[in-house]
Write an enzyme that holds these catalytic residues in place. Structure first.
Site, PDB file in Angstrom:
ATOM      1  CG  ASN A  78      -2.169  -0.857   1.008  1.00 27.51           C
ATOM      2  OD1 ASN A  78      -2.636  -1.022  -0.108  1.00 27.51           O
ATOM      3  ND2 ASN A  78      -2.692  -1.410   2.089  1.00 27.51           N
ATOM      4  CG  HIS A  88      -4.371   2.694   0.346  1.00 29.71           C
ATOM      5  ND1 HIS A  88      -4.423   1.765   1.363  1.00 29.71           N
ATOM      6  CD2 HIS A  88      -3.669   3.753   0.841  1.00 29.71           C
ATOM      7  CE1 HIS A  88      -3.782   2.237   2.431  1.00 29.71           C
ATOM      8  NE2 HIS A  88      -3.326   3.446   2.143  1.00 29.71           N
ATOM      9  CD  GLU A 121      -2.891  -6.924   6.303  1.00 27.85           C
ATOM     10  OE1 GLU A 121      -1.862  -6.801   6.953  1.00 27.85           O
ATOM     11  OE2 GLU A 121      -3.825  -6.109   6.353  1.00 27.85           O
TER      12      GLU A 121
END
Length: 360
Positions: free
Chosen positions: A235, A240, A270
């Site tokens: 990220n 993102h 995640e």
């Protein structure tokens, strides 16, 4: 796009015969109506004008005539009806045409009571013009008016019959759509919007249900926790949106590599999970490694910055010592932690599975 024609129920000769017999319609009525029809046609416009002048007094009916084009179309349809009043009433085509009238009126929302009131007025208007112009004897006039009344009753009956059929069909359609909408609402409530997997709440419900079933019946059960390695770095470095792409692709990999009886969910940022009913640790280990390799084969980013993600996986099988599903998650999480600690991009197994019934 042309409007789809209304589905009118088939009409067979037996039904026509029974209907005509019910209303007492015979060849004599065919003759009487053929004698009345020239007079009716001569005054068609006046009959229609009188009808719509009457209808315009009732807001409940005027609302269905919103503009001049609609009125023009309705007048044309009524002209066809009045000009051919009662003509060929003994044919399937006539029955189908009158039934379609009921379906059309139901479709646009006119209630049966208002339709019957308006149709009754139309019949009275037709009879009044015939009475005024008739030159025969009073007995002959009474017979002609009787035939006209029979046709009005037949036409009204055919329209109302299919009015209710159309209403039932529409209600069934609405019920089907409602069920679809409920299914969609249920799916949305149970699904993680990014990955398309089960959301945390629903996943845990599935795990709990499978845990009790497998424990009660001595069946195998495995839980798999998966965590994308270095996801924060992905990220931070690529943004993102790329991280979202990785999660979506990972969710797709899970769906493509599990069995039809397995449940996949996203339980954290995640962190993903799989419930594998009727699955021993050896098979679950193979599934986990297949998933790991498939995720490692994914590629993201631009040509100069392409990368392949990896995933660490922790596995746990059910044991007699577990009294709740949370214990399985804890042991799978411990195995996941060990996979991370031992270098990531690997599958680790935690706990010892219970012995299951013969045949497994």
């Amino acid at each position: 796009m042309p409007r789809r024609p209304f589905p009118v129920p088939d009409v067979d000769e037996l039904e026509i015969h029974r209907k005509l017999s019910m209303f007492g319609l015979t060849e004599t009525d065919v003759h009487r109506l053929s004698m009345a029809r020239p007079t009716i046609r001569l005054h068609t416009d006046e009959i229609i004008n009188s009808f719509y002048a009457h209808v315009s007094e009732y807001p409940e009916l005027v609302q269905f005539i919103p503009d001049l084009n609609t009125l023009r179309g309705l007048r044309i349809a009524m002209k066809h009806y009045v000009d051919g009043f009662g003509e060929n009433f003994e044919t399937p085509e006539y029955f189908a045409r009158q039934r379609r009238v009921g379906m059309v009126h139901e479709k646009i929302g006119i209630r049966p009571g208002w339709y019957m009131a308006a149709f009754t007025y139309l019949g009275m208007t037709i009879k009044s013009f015939v009475t005024r112009e008739f030159t025969g004897s009073p007995a002959e006039l009474a017979e002609m008016l009787e035939s006209i009344q029979k046709i009005c009753q037949l036409d009204a009956t055919l329209a109302i019959e299919t009015y209710h059929l159309s209403a039932m069909e529409r209600i069934e359609g609405l019920m089907t759509q409602l069920e679809r909408d409920q299914d969609e609402i249920r799916r949305i409530a149970q699904t993680d919007p990014l990955t398309g997997l089960l959301n945390r709440r629903y996943f845990l419900e599935k795990l709990e249900a499978e845990f009790h079933r497998c424990k009660n019946f001595g069946r195998p059960l495995c839980v798999m926790l998966l965590d994308l390695d270095n996801f924060k770095s992905i990220n931070d470095r690529y943004g993102h949106p790329v991280g979202d792409d990785v999660l979506q692709a990972t969710g797709q990999v899970l769906r493509e590599n599990v069995r039809g009886t397995d449940w996949c969910g996203r339980i954290g940022g995640e962190e993903l999970a799989i419930v594998l009913p009727e699955c021993n640790l050896a098979t679950a280990n193979l599934i986990g490694d297949r998933i790991r390799l498939a995720i490692r084969a994914l590629e993201f980013g631009e040509e100069s910055t392409r990368f392949s993600p990896s995933v660490s996986i922790g596995l746990c099988g059910i044991t007699y010592d577990f009294h709740e599903s949370a214990a399985m998650l804890k042991l799978a999480d411990d195995a996941l932690y060990r996979a991370k600690k031992d270098g990531k991009n690997r599958v680790c197994v935690g706990g010892q599975p219970m012995t299951v019934v013969a045949g497994m």
